[in-house]
Write an enzyme that holds these catalytic residues in place. Structure first.
Site, PDB file in Angstrom:
ATOM      1  N   LYS A 116       6.829 -36.613  -4.440  1.00 53.72           N
ATOM      2  CA  LYS A 116       8.121 -37.257  -4.655  1.00 53.72           C
ATOM      3  C   LYS A 116       8.362 -38.392  -3.649  1.00 53.72           C
ATOM      4  O   LYS A 116       9.104 -39.329  -3.936  1.00 53.72           O
ATOM      5  CB  LYS A 116       9.258 -36.233  -4.543  1.00 53.72           C
ATOM      6  CG  LYS A 116       9.102 -34.991  -5.428  1.00 53.72           C
ATOM      7  CD  LYS A 116       9.716 -35.178  -6.779  1.00 53.72           C
ATOM      8  CE  LYS A 116       9.849 -33.952  -7.659  1.00 53.72           C
ATOM      9  NZ  LYS A 116       8.741 -33.034  -7.815  1.00 53.72           N
TER      10      LYS A 116
HETATM   11  C1  LIG Z   1       8.216 -32.426  -8.970  1.00 52.34           C
HETATM   12  C2  LIG Z   1       6.863 -31.838  -8.863  1.00 52.34           C
HETATM   13  C3  LIG Z   1       6.009 -31.727  -9.984  1.00 52.34           C
HETATM   14  C4  LIG Z   1       6.441 -32.109 -11.394  1.00 52.34           C
HETATM   15  O1  LIG Z   1       6.629 -33.485 -11.583  1.00 52.34           O
HETATM   16  P1  LIG Z   1       7.493 -34.028 -12.824  1.00 52.34           P
HETATM   17  O2  LIG Z   1       7.579 -35.483 -12.626  1.00 52.34           O
HETATM   18  O3  LIG Z   1       8.837 -33.342 -12.706  1.00 52.34           O
HETATM   19  O4  LIG Z   1       6.777 -33.630 -14.079  1.00 52.34           O
HETATM   20  C5  LIG Z   1       4.720 -31.248  -9.784  1.00 52.34           C
HETATM   21  N1  LIG Z   1       4.310 -30.848  -8.559  1.00 52.34           N
HETATM   22  C6  LIG Z   1       5.096 -30.911  -7.471  1.00 52.34           C
HETATM   23  C7  LIG Z   1       4.583 -30.436  -6.161  1.00 52.34           C
HETATM   24  C8  LIG Z   1       6.405 -31.417  -7.572  1.00 52.34           C
HETATM   25  O5  LIG Z   1       7.182 -31.488  -6.471  1.00 52.34           O
END
Ligand SMILES: *Cc1c(COP(=O)(O)O)cnc(C)c1O
Length: 465
Positions: A116
């Site tokens: 993120k």
């Molecule tokens: C948010 C997240 C995901 C999923 O990503 P999306 O964009 O919501 O599909 C996968 N792995 C981790 C570690 C995350 O923090």
């Protein structure tokens, strides 16, 4: 301005907006999601020229096409450079080979050790800049199941004219995840441990947005994964990985809210050659069922060892539906309102066919996830986190040619309990995470009550002005 720097809503009832407006608004006013009026196009030679380029320069090439004249080029450049200055790997998103033609694309080298950061570090800086240009203040309220909250706090803590409130379900996130949020030294960060579940927290945030007078009085905004700027920033590593490999790849993406994998779809629409986009889910398999059975239907939430994907409704799927319907906003709006009522949507043949032309989908349960962590550790010595393992487990199903690139979305130390269950060994704790133990925590515990949340936010904002 080009069409790529104008944005329209997937539901067709919102005025066109520019990149800065899309950034500040998040959701379009008709309830739809913003998409560019037309995708920008990069030529094959531009894309192959990204091989060996600095990640930040590729990010500028991509983002500037969407930004149009909403930001000065020099400002955009300096915000991108600042966003990635704190990453622990100079490549930002390095590829690591784990088997012949099989790679991990490591996206966790940012300040909070999950992917993120890649988008939120840019988003925070541009947000502050756009807000200053527009004037006024913003109040960001976010519900988190762990990773989004810490990445938002790392990106927005200390920025002027912005107050950040993050709600997490009390006692339901890992110690590392909680400390990453509650040890922020910044006065504009307010952590709320909610006596309730993640769904309760999300419902409260939605409730705040529904109180439109209060929402506009405090400049309420969201920075969740439906913000198009996050999608644009995440499309960059699909380009850099493909350029480094020199040929079209299969991308296997651990999927929750469908933001990360849609960023790959976006890269394809911008001209990037992609073999397959593979949706990998845990037991919360709404996306796998939608692709394989043709019915997008909400189930009940399972708590798994990959909690950042414990999501039933994949908000960004609306963007894929809009594209798969050949940009039919009328159909998309009707489909989303049917889904909101019935919690189920039967995909028409044309839409399903267009989705299947790009995406495949596979689900794994916790046992398969643990076995995959062990298999990869045994074979390579590499320790992967449970979200990455959900994607790695899907690789066995692939029949298409080309390299297989597994998106590695979190550092294993963030989920050390699950990793230890798989390999009887705790992953090494990076020093910044280990140091959190010694820092004081700051949080307020609130009951699950919208009036009390509103009161809490009002009193904090009153103390600020
Ligand atoms: C948010 C997240 C995901 C999923 O990503 P999306 O964009 O919501 O599909 C996968 N792995 C981790 C570690 C995350 O923090």
């Amino acid at each position: 301005m080009t069409d790529a720097s104008h944005f329209i809503s997937t539901r067709g009832q919102a005025p066109r907006a520019n990149f800065a407006e899309v950034l500040l608004a998040g959701l379009a006013p008709d309830g739809g999601l913003y998409v560019p009026a037309a995708w920008p196009h990069l030529s094959e030679s531009q894309i192959s020229g990204f091989a060996g380029a600095r990640y930040q320069d590729v990010a500028f090439e991509i983002l500037s096409r969407f930004a149009g004249n909403a930001f000065a080029a020099a400002d955009l450049k300096s915000d991108i450079d600042a966003a990635y200055a704190g990453f622990s790997d100079r490549a930002i998103a390095p590829l690591r080979e784990i088997a012949k033609d099989e790679y991990l694309l490591e996206l966790f080298h940012g300040p909070t050790f999950a992917f993120k950061d890649i988008a939120l570090q840019i988003l925070g800086r541009l947000f502050a800049r756009a807000l200053q240009a527009r004037g006024g203040k913003a109040t960001i309220v976010a519900a988190t199941s762990g990773d989004t909250g810490s990445a938002a706090i790392a990106a927005l803590g200390g920025l002027p004219n912005i107050q950040v409130f993050v709600l997490h379900p009390r006692g339901r996130i890992s110690d590392v995840q909680r400390r990453q949020m509650t040890t922020s030294p910044h006065a504009n960060v307010h952590n709320i441990a909610l006596e309730g579940s993640f769904d309760d927290a999300q419902a409260l945030v939605k409730g705040l947005f529904a109180e439109t007078a209060f929402a506009s009085e405090i400049g309420l905004t969201a920075v969740n994964s439906i913000n198009f700027v996050r999608i644009a920033a995440q499309s960059v590593y699909y380009f850099t990985a493909t350029a480094a490999l020199g040929r079209a790849a299969n991308f296997i993406v651990p999927t929750g809210n469908f933001g990360d994998i849609f960023a790959g779809d976006a890269a394809g629409r911008m001209g990037l050659g992609i073999e397959r986009l593979v949706i990998a889910t845990n037991q919360n398999d709404i996306m796998a069922r939608a692709l394989n059975d043709g019915v997008y239907a909400e189930g009940s939430v399972h708590h798994t060892i990959s909690p950042s994907m414990d999501i039933q409704v994949a908000s960004n799927f609306e963007r894929a539906l809009f594209e798969a319907s050949n940009r039919d906003a009328g159909w998309t709006a009707a489909a989303m309102s049917d889904f909101a009522r019935m919690r189920k949507l039967v995909l028409p043949p044309l839409v399903l066919e267009n989705l299947r032309a790009r995406y495949s989908a596979f689900a794994s349960d916790d046992a398969q996830t643990l076995a995959t962590i062990k298999r990869i550790h045994d074979a390579t010595g590499q320790i992967i986190d449970p979200h990455t393992a959900v994607a790695a487990a899907a690789v066995a199903h692939l029949t298409t040619p080309g390299p297989k690139v597994i998106l590695s979305t979190a550092h294993p130390a963030k989920f050390s309990d699950a990793v230890a269950r798989a390999i009887s060994l705790a992953p090494p704790m990076p020093p910044p995470l280990a140091a959190l133990d010694k820092l004081p925590e700051k949080l307020d515990i609130l009951p699950n009550s919208l009036p009390l949340l509103r009161q809490f936010i009002s009193s904090r904002l009153a103390a600020w002005t």
